[in-house]
Design a protein around this motif. Sequence first.
Motif, PDB file in Angstrom:
ATOM      1  N   GLY A   1       0.893  -1.397   0.042  1.00 22.11           N
ATOM      2  CA  GLY A   1      -0.061  -0.165  -0.064  1.00 22.11           C
ATOM      3  C   GLY A   1       0.808   1.277   0.060  1.00 22.11           C
ATOM      4  N   HIS A   2       2.212   1.154  -0.585  1.00 23.89           N
ATOM      5  CA  HIS A   2       3.070   2.364  -0.351  1.00 23.89           C
ATOM      6  C   HIS A   2       3.000   3.241  -1.611  1.00 23.89           C
ATOM      7  CE1 HIS A   2       5.879   2.808   3.197  1.00 23.89           C
ATOM      8  NE2 HIS A   2       5.046   1.817   3.607  1.00 23.89           N
ATOM      9  N   SER A   3       2.217   2.814  -2.573  1.00 23.60           N
ATOM     10  CA  SER A   3       2.377   3.595  -3.764  1.00 23.60           C
ATOM     11  C   SER A   3       1.880   5.134  -3.691  1.00 23.60           C
ATOM     12  CB  SER A   3       1.227   3.085  -4.848  1.00 23.60           C
ATOM     13  OG  SER A   3       1.075   3.882  -5.940  1.00 23.60           O
ATOM     14  N   GLY A   4       2.867   5.971  -4.130  1.00 21.91           N
ATOM     15  CA  GLY A   4       2.519   7.525  -3.857  1.00 21.91           C
ATOM     16  C   GLY A   4       1.439   7.720  -4.287  1.00 21.91           C
ATOM     17  N   PRO A   5       1.018   7.568  -5.843  1.00 22.73           N
ATOM     18  CA  PRO A   5      -0.090   7.885  -6.417  1.00 22.73           C
ATOM     19  C   PRO A   5      -1.406   7.064  -6.282  1.00 22.73           C
ATOM     20  CG  PRO A   5       1.289   6.892  -8.014  1.00 22.73           C
ATOM     21  CD  PRO A   5       2.084   7.028  -6.688  1.00 22.73           C
ATOM     22  N   GLY A   6      -1.095   6.197  -5.141  1.00 23.72           N
ATOM     23  CA  GLY A   6      -2.225   5.284  -4.951  1.00 23.72           C
ATOM     24  C   GLY A   6      -2.693   4.124  -5.966  1.00 23.72           C
ATOM     25  N   LEU A   7      -1.797   3.838  -6.601  1.00 16.10           N
ATOM     26  CA  LEU A   7      -1.854   2.616  -7.615  1.00 16.10           C
ATOM     27  C   LEU A   7      -2.533   1.293  -6.867  1.00 16.10           C
ATOM     28  CD1 LEU A   7       0.881   3.336  -9.987  1.00 16.10           C
ATOM     29  CD2 LEU A   7      -1.287   4.357 -10.066  1.00 16.10           C
ATOM     30  N   GLY A   8      -2.507   1.249  -5.570  1.00 12.14           N
ATOM     31  CA  GLY A   8      -3.110   0.052  -5.014  1.00 12.14           C
ATOM     32  C   GLY A   8      -4.217   0.201  -4.815  1.00 12.14           C
ATOM     33  N   THR A   9      -5.188   1.071  -5.148  1.00 12.66           N
ATOM     34  CA  THR A   9      -6.516   1.203  -4.928  1.00 12.66           C
ATOM     35  C   THR A   9      -7.417   1.901  -5.927  1.00 12.66           C
ATOM     36  OG1 THR A   9      -8.234   1.903  -3.234  1.00 12.66           O
ATOM     37  CG2 THR A   9      -6.369   3.399  -3.851  1.00 12.66           C
ATOM     38  N   CYS A  10      -8.436   1.717  -6.010  1.00 16.18           N
ATOM     39  CA  CYS A  10      -9.266   2.598  -7.158  1.00 16.18           C
ATOM     40  C   CYS A  10     -10.795   3.072  -6.912  1.00 16.18           C
ATOM     41  CB  CYS A  10      -9.455   1.620  -8.556  1.00 16.18           C
ATOM     42  SG  CYS A  10      -9.992   0.113  -8.134  1.00 16.18           S
ATOM     43  N   ASP A  11     -11.112   3.817  -7.396  1.00 14.02           N
ATOM     44  CA  ASP A  11     -12.752   4.025  -7.270  1.00 14.02           C
ATOM     45  C   ASP A  11     -13.644   3.090  -7.891  1.00 14.02           C
ATOM     46  OD1 ASP A  11     -12.700   6.267  -5.510  1.00 14.02           O
ATOM     47  OD2 ASP A  11     -12.191   7.709  -7.229  1.00 14.02           O
ATOM     48  N   ASP A  12     -14.697   2.730  -7.442  1.00 18.54           N
ATOM     49  CA  ASP A  12     -15.513   1.785  -8.174  1.00 18.54           C
ATOM     50  C   ASP A  12     -15.285   0.759  -8.780  1.00 18.54           C
ATOM     51  OD1 ASP A  12     -17.511   3.780  -7.363  1.00 18.54           O
ATOM     52  OD2 ASP A  12     -17.038   4.855  -9.169  1.00 18.54           O
ATOM     53  N   GLY A  13     -14.046   0.171  -8.325  1.00 17.01           N
ATOM     54  CA  GLY A  13     -13.567  -1.174  -8.920  1.00 17.01           C
ATOM     55  C   GLY A  13     -13.220  -2.203  -7.797  1.00 17.01           C
ATOM     56  N   LEU A  14     -12.385  -3.245  -8.088  1.00 12.88           N
ATOM     57  CA  LEU A  14     -12.128  -4.244  -7.313  1.00 12.88           C
ATOM     58  C   LEU A  14     -10.571  -4.048  -6.675  1.00 12.88           C
ATOM     59  CD1 LEU A  14     -13.223  -7.913  -7.663  1.00 12.88           C
ATOM     60  CD2 LEU A  14     -10.988  -7.515  -6.901  1.00 12.88           C
ATOM     61  N   VAL A  15     -10.450  -4.299  -5.493  1.00 10.99           N
ATOM     62  CA  VAL A  15      -9.029  -4.240  -5.048  1.00 10.99           C
ATOM     63  C   VAL A  15      -8.761  -5.611  -4.562  1.00 10.99           C
ATOM     64  CG1 VAL A  15      -7.344  -3.530  -3.216  1.00 10.99           C
ATOM     65  CG2 VAL A  15      -8.954  -1.785  -4.406  1.00 10.99           C
ATOM     66  N   ILE A  16      -7.378  -6.274  -5.223  1.00  5.12           N
ATOM     67  CA  ILE A  16      -6.905  -7.203  -4.871  1.00  5.12           C
ATOM     68  C   ILE A  16      -5.989  -7.023  -3.587  1.00  5.12           C
ATOM     69  CG2 ILE A  16      -5.576  -9.335  -5.136  1.00  5.12           C
ATOM     70  CD1 ILE A  16      -6.929  -9.591  -8.063  1.00  5.12           C
ATOM     71  N   ASP A  17      -6.203  -7.308  -2.445  1.00  6.73           N
ATOM     72  CA  ASP A  17      -5.368  -7.042  -1.287  1.00  6.73           C
ATOM     73  C   ASP A  17      -4.494  -8.175  -0.929  1.00  6.73           C
ATOM     74  OD1 ASP A  17      -4.220  -6.721   1.199  1.00  6.73           O
ATOM     75  OD2 ASP A  17      -5.600  -5.439   1.492  1.00  6.73           O
ATOM     76  N   LEU A  18      -3.273  -8.318  -1.142  1.00  3.58           N
ATOM     77  CA  LEU A  18      -2.418  -9.293  -0.913  1.00  3.58           C
ATOM     78  C   LEU A  18      -1.989  -9.495   0.506  1.00  3.58           C
ATOM     79  CD1 LEU A  18      -0.303  -9.333  -4.415  1.00  3.58           C
ATOM     80  CD2 LEU A  18      -2.622 -10.643  -3.718  1.00  3.58           C
ATOM     81  N   SER A  19      -2.315  -8.603   1.319  1.00  5.72           N
ATOM     82  CA  SER A  19      -1.376  -8.433   2.650  1.00  5.72           C
ATOM     83  C   SER A  19      -1.622  -9.801   3.409  1.00  5.72           C
ATOM     84  CB  SER A  19      -2.094  -7.358   3.383  1.00  5.72           C
ATOM     85  OG  SER A  19      -3.540  -7.257   3.473  1.00  5.72           O
ATOM     86  N   GLY A  20      -2.458 -10.607   3.079  1.00  9.25           N
ATOM     87  CA  GLY A  20      -2.670 -11.851   3.875  1.00  9.25           C
ATOM     88  C   GLY A  20      -1.829 -13.006   3.357  1.00  9.25           C
ATOM     89  N   MET A  21      -0.970 -12.623   2.356  1.00  8.62           N
ATOM     90  CA  MET A  21      -0.286 -13.713   1.715  1.00  8.62           C
ATOM     91  C   MET A  21       1.197 -13.507   1.906  1.00  8.62           C
ATOM     92  SD  MET A  21      -2.016 -14.021  -2.272  1.00  8.62           S
ATOM     93  CE  MET A  21      -0.790 -15.409  -2.598  1.00  8.62           C
ATOM     94  N   LYS A  22       1.870 -14.080   3.230  1.00 12.29           N
ATOM     95  CA  LYS A  22       2.771 -13.719   3.740  1.00 12.29           C
ATOM     96  C   LYS A  22       3.980 -14.884   3.940  1.00 12.29           C
ATOM     97  CE  LYS A  22       1.680  -9.465   5.843  1.00 12.29           C
ATOM     98  NZ  LYS A  22       2.685  -8.337   5.362  1.00 12.29           N
TER      99      LYS A  22
END
Length: 222
Positions: A82-103
Amino acid sequence: MMEQQQTTVALEETAVQELASHLRGALLRPGDAGYEQALRVYNGMIDKRPALIAHCVDVADVIAAVNFAREHELTLAVRGGGHSGPGLGTCDDGLVIDLSGMKGMRVDPSARTVRVEGGCTWGEVDHATHPFGLATPSGFISTTGVGGLTLGGGIGYLSRTLGLTIDNLLGVDMVLADGSFVTASAEEHADLFWAVRGGGGNFGVVTSFLFQLHPISTVYGG
């Protein structure tokens, strides 16, 4: 107080429930407990509101999420640290694949390699490799995600001696836009391996990375 806005995408309830049934991880929507916390990223100026956040815990979850986004023509964003400066790890009205559980991580001290899943941070990688006296070039901030930094090139404290992070990348496992799972390295899918080394997250969702490790004892900085 920031006003909580709703997303504008309308998804059929049956479709969302079907996706949830195929995930081992949680699927969050606006209004769900944990949604507001889950949408936050490192850059506090970014306030995007995805229609769905899929907390993936394995490759099967990632495949299900990619297929759902493609079939429903949703914008897809992938979040590691989630460190992307311009916020490429999220979006409006779309689907976010959050990999933080894959450790998952596995160090092979004999081969001097480490296999790292896409939700790991560099601090976690260093913690795993340090007992073996080994390291690979990474970034400067321990909470930076492995995926974003690697796919963008990767500059860190060891780069002047050992090169960029991508110079030490031996292979990746990834899910492509059609939902297929491939391994890319110098020996297989070499063109894709060339592309992901610096091309960003545009070629698929990388679920694991294989890095070359190097003996490191003392690092001087100043």
